[in-house]
Design an enzyme around this catalytic site. Structure first.
Site, PDB file in Angstrom:
ATOM      1  N   GLY A 190       0.826  -1.206   0.000  1.00  0.00           N
ATOM      2  CA  GLY A 190       0.000   0.000   0.000  1.00  0.00           C
ATOM      3  C   GLY A 190       0.858   1.252   0.000  1.00  0.00           C
TER       4      GLY A 190
ATOM      5  N   GLY B 177      -0.330   4.414   0.101  1.00  0.00           N
ATOM      6  CA  GLY B 177      -1.150   5.554   0.508  1.00  0.00           C
ATOM      7  C   GLY B 177      -0.316   6.430   1.435  1.00  0.00           C
ATOM      8  N   PHE B 178      -0.981   7.202   2.274  1.00  0.00           N
ATOM      9  CA  PHE B 178      -0.244   8.125   3.152  1.00  0.00           C
ATOM     10  C   PHE B 178       0.713   7.369   4.081  1.00  0.00           C
ATOM     11  CE2 PHE B 178      -3.891  10.867   2.123  1.00  0.00           C
ATOM     12  CZ  PHE B 178      -3.199  12.004   1.735  1.00  0.00           C
TER      13      PHE B 178
ATOM     14  N   GLU C 296     -18.157  18.627   2.721  1.00  0.00           N
ATOM     15  CA  GLU C 296     -17.433  19.224   1.596  1.00  0.00           C
ATOM     16  C   GLU C 296     -18.120  18.905   0.275  1.00  0.00           C
ATOM     17  OE1 GLU C 296     -13.094  19.465   3.811  1.00  0.00           O
ATOM     18  OE2 GLU C 296     -13.392  17.867   2.374  1.00  0.00           O
TER      19      GLU C 296
ATOM     20  N   ASP D  74      -5.091   3.530   8.068  1.00  0.00           N
ATOM     21  CA  ASP D  74      -6.518   3.235   8.271  1.00  0.00           C
ATOM     22  C   ASP D  74      -6.794   1.764   8.564  1.00  0.00           C
ATOM     23  OD1 ASP D  74      -7.141   5.832   7.817  1.00  0.00           O
ATOM     24  OD2 ASP D  74      -8.341   5.505   6.008  1.00  0.00           O
TER      25      ASP D  74
ATOM     26  N   ALA E 196      -5.335  11.273   7.568  1.00  0.00           N
ATOM     27  CA  ALA E 196      -4.051  11.283   6.871  1.00  0.00           C
ATOM     28  C   ALA E 196      -2.870  11.551   7.822  1.00  0.00           C
ATOM     29  CB  ALA E 196      -4.092  12.304   5.739  1.00  0.00           C
TER      30      ALA E 196
HETATM   31  C1  LIG Z   1     -13.021  11.139   0.324  1.00  0.00           C
HETATM   32  C2  LIG Z   1     -12.052  11.175   1.490  1.00  0.00           C
HETATM   33  C3  LIG Z   1     -11.719  12.381   2.074  1.00  0.00           C
HETATM   34  C4  LIG Z   1     -10.812  12.430   3.136  1.00  0.00           C
HETATM   35  N1  LIG Z   1     -10.495  13.632   3.695  1.00  0.00           N
HETATM   36  C5  LIG Z   1      -9.580  13.693   4.667  1.00  0.00           C
HETATM   37  C6  LIG Z   1      -9.181  14.946   5.202  1.00  0.00           C
HETATM   38  O1  LIG Z   1      -9.668  16.000   4.792  1.00  0.00           O
HETATM   39  N2  LIG Z   1      -8.214  14.944   6.193  1.00  0.00           N
HETATM   40  C7  LIG Z   1      -7.661  13.779   6.648  1.00  0.00           C
HETATM   41  O2  LIG Z   1      -6.778  13.832   7.506  1.00  0.00           O
HETATM   42  N3  LIG Z   1      -8.048  12.584   6.170  1.00  0.00           N
HETATM   43  C8  LIG Z   1      -8.979  12.514   5.202  1.00  0.00           C
HETATM   44  N4  LIG Z   1      -9.357  11.296   4.691  1.00  0.00           N
HETATM   45  C9  LIG Z   1      -8.802  10.079   5.296  1.00  0.00           C
HETATM   46  C10 LIG Z   1      -7.417   9.795   4.757  1.00  0.00           C
HETATM   47  O3  LIG Z   1      -7.396   9.908   3.360  1.00  0.00           O
HETATM   48  C11 LIG Z   1      -6.999   8.413   5.225  1.00  0.00           C
HETATM   49  O4  LIG Z   1      -6.983   8.404   6.625  1.00  0.00           O
HETATM   50  C12 LIG Z   1      -5.631   8.032   4.681  1.00  0.00           C
HETATM   51  O5  LIG Z   1      -5.675   7.949   3.273  1.00  0.00           O
HETATM   52  C13 LIG Z   1      -5.178   6.701   5.258  1.00  0.00           C
HETATM   53  O6  LIG Z   1      -3.944   6.383   4.714  1.00  0.00           O
HETATM   54  P1  LIG Z   1      -3.548   4.861   4.480  1.00  0.00           P
HETATM   55  O7  LIG Z   1      -2.161   4.887   3.947  1.00  0.00           O
HETATM   56  O8  LIG Z   1      -3.856   4.063   5.670  1.00  0.00           O
HETATM   57  O9  LIG Z   1      -4.576   4.341   3.354  1.00  0.00           O
HETATM   58  P2  LIG Z   1      -4.773   4.831   1.888  1.00  0.00           P
HETATM   59  O10 LIG Z   1      -4.306   6.217   1.695  1.00  0.00           O
HETATM   60  O11 LIG Z   1      -6.187   4.511   1.558  1.00  0.00           O
HETATM   61  O12 LIG Z   1      -3.805   3.903   1.034  1.00  0.00           O
HETATM   62  C14 LIG Z   1      -3.983   2.516   0.942  1.00  0.00           C
HETATM   63  C15 LIG Z   1      -3.216   2.028  -0.270  1.00  0.00           C
HETATM   64  O13 LIG Z   1      -3.247   0.622  -0.265  1.00  0.00           O
HETATM   65  C16 LIG Z   1      -3.542   0.151  -1.560  1.00  0.00           C
HETATM   66  N5  LIG Z   1      -4.184  -1.154  -1.418  1.00  0.00           N
HETATM   67  C17 LIG Z   1      -5.365  -1.414  -0.806  1.00  0.00           C
HETATM   68  N6  LIG Z   1      -5.627  -2.730  -0.862  1.00  0.00           N
HETATM   69  C18 LIG Z   1      -4.590  -3.297  -1.508  1.00  0.00           C
HETATM   70  C19 LIG Z   1      -4.287  -4.640  -1.880  1.00  0.00           C
HETATM   71  N7  LIG Z   1      -5.091  -5.663  -1.591  1.00  0.00           N
HETATM   72  N8  LIG Z   1      -3.150  -4.859  -2.570  1.00  0.00           N
HETATM   73  C20 LIG Z   1      -2.301  -3.854  -2.886  1.00  0.00           C
HETATM   74  N9  LIG Z   1      -2.552  -2.572  -2.553  1.00  0.00           N
HETATM   75  C21 LIG Z   1      -3.670  -2.309  -1.866  1.00  0.00           C
HETATM   76  C22 LIG Z   1      -4.440   1.209  -2.147  1.00  0.00           C
HETATM   77  O14 LIG Z   1      -4.429   1.163  -3.565  1.00  0.00           O
HETATM   78  C23 LIG Z   1      -3.837   2.484  -1.579  1.00  0.00           C
HETATM   79  O15 LIG Z   1      -2.844   3.018  -2.418  1.00  0.00           O
HETATM   80  C24 LIG Z   1     -10.259  11.233   3.625  1.00  0.00           C
HETATM   81  C25 LIG Z   1     -10.597  10.010   3.035  1.00  0.00           C
HETATM   82  C26 LIG Z   1     -11.476   9.978   1.972  1.00  0.00           C
HETATM   83  C27 LIG Z   1     -11.826   8.658   1.327  1.00  0.00           C
END
Ligand SMILES: Cc1cc2nc3c(=O)[nH]c(=O)nc-3n(C[C@H](O)[C@H](O)[C@H](O)COP(=O)(O)OP(=O)(O)OC[C@H]3O[C@@H](n4cnc5c(N)ncnc54)[C@H](O)[C@@H]3O)c2cc1C
Length: 423
Positions: free
Chosen positions: A15, A17-18, A174, A303, A319
């Site tokens: 992953g 993501g952030f 939003e 997350d 994030a």
């Molecule tokens: C519409 C929206 C608005 C938001 N607004 C805010 C905000 O204003 N402020 C704030 O702080 N937070 C906000 N958030 C929350 C924030 O985006 C998340 O808390 C943050 O993205 C979590 O980061 P992460 O790295 O855990 O997951 P993510 O950023 O979701 O990244 C997960 C990654 O894992 C990959 N992945 C998933 N499953 C698999 C798999 N089986 N195999 C390979 N790769 C996989 C995905 O493709 C992705 O790239 C928002 C979320 C959304 C959906």
């Protein structure tokens, strides 16, 4: 940094993501063999997805190719693939048809929207998580106006011009504000038969207040800003039904062609892959060093992790939590490799922000609370600063300046998938 066999330590991050990206960017500087696996080829800045869904920004403005972020790093392998399972015994990740061995595993696969046992609502009330979700919602919104323009039946036209957003957290607020502005300002003069300003935008929240996680004073400010934009609020009432025709709220039926779900999320299936204990949202329960019990070689962050704050309460899916956890894991790995230990993870909450249309936002920094234009400017600066990539920062800044000066939306494209949907 080598294993007992003299090979570089194999660190696999699932992953980008952030959370995963923050960890990987830092770990890439160490002499380790790093593999980053993601099912997408891009990192996505989810906080601005709602602007893609409402034609304010283009998808490429908020997405960055992962491979490009590690360009020239010979110790980093980027893999496009969806992880299906993890064998913690043999220490192997299965992504599509590939088996990837690891010494250290970092699971950061995020969350997806959840319908609390009503998965059949998803086709009628899509959520917002990926680029495809945003372009599909944008298509629904823009098509609703197009079809309303040619609708002959008044009830049908009214249904097409009714937009419902379910859930009044930051994303719902939003979205509702942005749809209202799209209808009242950007589209106002572009149609001959309909007046887009007649559109109804209804924001539904089961709790008593919009932005329930904000202090009551800011929640009230957000409410006033939404009402000023003409958004109808239904708080303290839960959706009990959702179909192609609209939504049901107790005894009331609201006919609506466009319904968007912003009411809840569920973690990725990482707990199942790891055979680990999880909370009600499916998040893997981790210790204070972000490892699941009994697995010091596995970190679960962002997350998809249920970590506790200093007060013992679960950390929210935000994030900054994800980024700080990613940084902590990289720091822990550096310390471990140097034979040191690290203190438990501590989250530092800098503040919460939410924007409501053009020129209004609320900001809660604990020690100071802001609303209105100053909070909005701050919101804009923070989002530009945290976007990944210089090109995206400039693109978003220019798009926003353009929209601010002209009141127009630059990304009003109706794009269809392989099969063109019928109106
Ligand atoms: C519409 C929206 C608005 C938001 N607004 C805010 C905000 O204003 N402020 C704030 O702080 N937070 C906000 N958030 C929350 C924030 O985006 C998340 O808390 C943050 O993205 C979590 O980061 P992460 O790295 O855990 O997951 P993510 O950023 O979701 O990244 C997960 C990654 O894992 C990959 N992945 C998933 N499953 C698999 C798999 N089986 N195999 C390979 N790769 C996989 C995905 O493709 C992705 O790239 C928002 C979320 C959304 C959906």
């Amino acid at each position: 940094m080598q294993t007992a066999t003299g090979q570089p330590l194999r660190i696999v991050v699932i992953g980008a993501g952030f959370a995963g990206l923050t960890a990987a960017k830092s770990l890439a500087r160490l002499p380790v063999a790093l593999t980053v696996i993601d099912q997408r080829n891009h990192h996505l800045f989810q906080p601005l997805l709602y602007q893609v869904a409402t034609a304010g920004l283009s998808p490429a403005d908020i997405a960055t190719p992962i491979r490009g972020l590690f360009s020239g790093r010979r110790n980093v392998r980027i893999m496009l693939g969806a992880v299906r399972s993890i064998d913690t015994g043999t220490r192997t990740v299965l992504a599509d048809d590939h088996q990837i061995p690891y010494d250290i595993l970092i699971v950061a696969t995020g969350a997806r929207h959840a319908y609390f046992g009503h998965d059949d609502w998803e086709p009628h009330a899509p959520g917002l998580k990926q680029i495809e979700d945003a372009t599909a919602i944008r298509r629904r919104i823009l098509l609703a106006f197009e079809h309303a323009e040619s609708a002959e039946d008044a009830d049908h036209r009214r249904r097409l011009l009714t937009f419902v957003v379910i859930g009044a957290g930051p994303t719902g607020v939003e979205l509702a504000g942005a749809i209202a502005e799209l209808a009242r300002v950007a589209l106002a003069k572009d149609f001959q038969t309909i007046d887009p300003r007649d559109a109804r935008i209804i924001l539904i929240e089961a709790g008593e207040h919009v932005l329930p996680a904000f202090p009551p004073s800011l929640s009230a400010k957000a409410k006033a800003a939404l009402l000023a934009l003409g958004v109808e609020l239904r708080t303290g009432v839960a959706v009990t039904g959702c179909s192609e025709q609209g939504v049901v709220l107790g005894d009331e039926f609201i006919a609506a062609a466009t319904v968007v779900w912003a009411a809840g999320v569920m973690a990725s299936p990482a707990a199942r892959w790891l055979g680990a204990a999880h909370d009600r949202a499916g998040r893997v329960i981790v210790e204070s060093d972000l490892t699941p019990p009994g697995h010091p070689e596995i970190f679960v962050i962002g997350d998809t992790a249920a970590a506790s704050g200093a007060d013992g309460r679960p950390l929210p899916g935000l994030a900054p939590v994800a980024k700080q956890q990613g940084a902590y894991v990289a720091q822990t790995m550096r310390a471990r490799l140097a034979g040191h230990s690290t203190p438990p993870f501590r989250y530092h909450h800098a503040g919460s922000l939410a924007t409501i249309g053009r020129g209004h936002a609320v900001a809660d920094f604990g020690w100071v609370r802001l609303s209105g234009r100053l909070a909005w400017l701050l919101w804009g600066l923070v989002h530009i600063a945290f976007l990944i990539g210089f090109r995206n920062r400039i693109a978003v800044l220019l798009d926003w300046l353009w929209a601010y000066v002209t009141f127009k939306r630059g990304a009003r494209l109706i794009t269809f998938g392989p099969a063109r949907p019928q109106g």
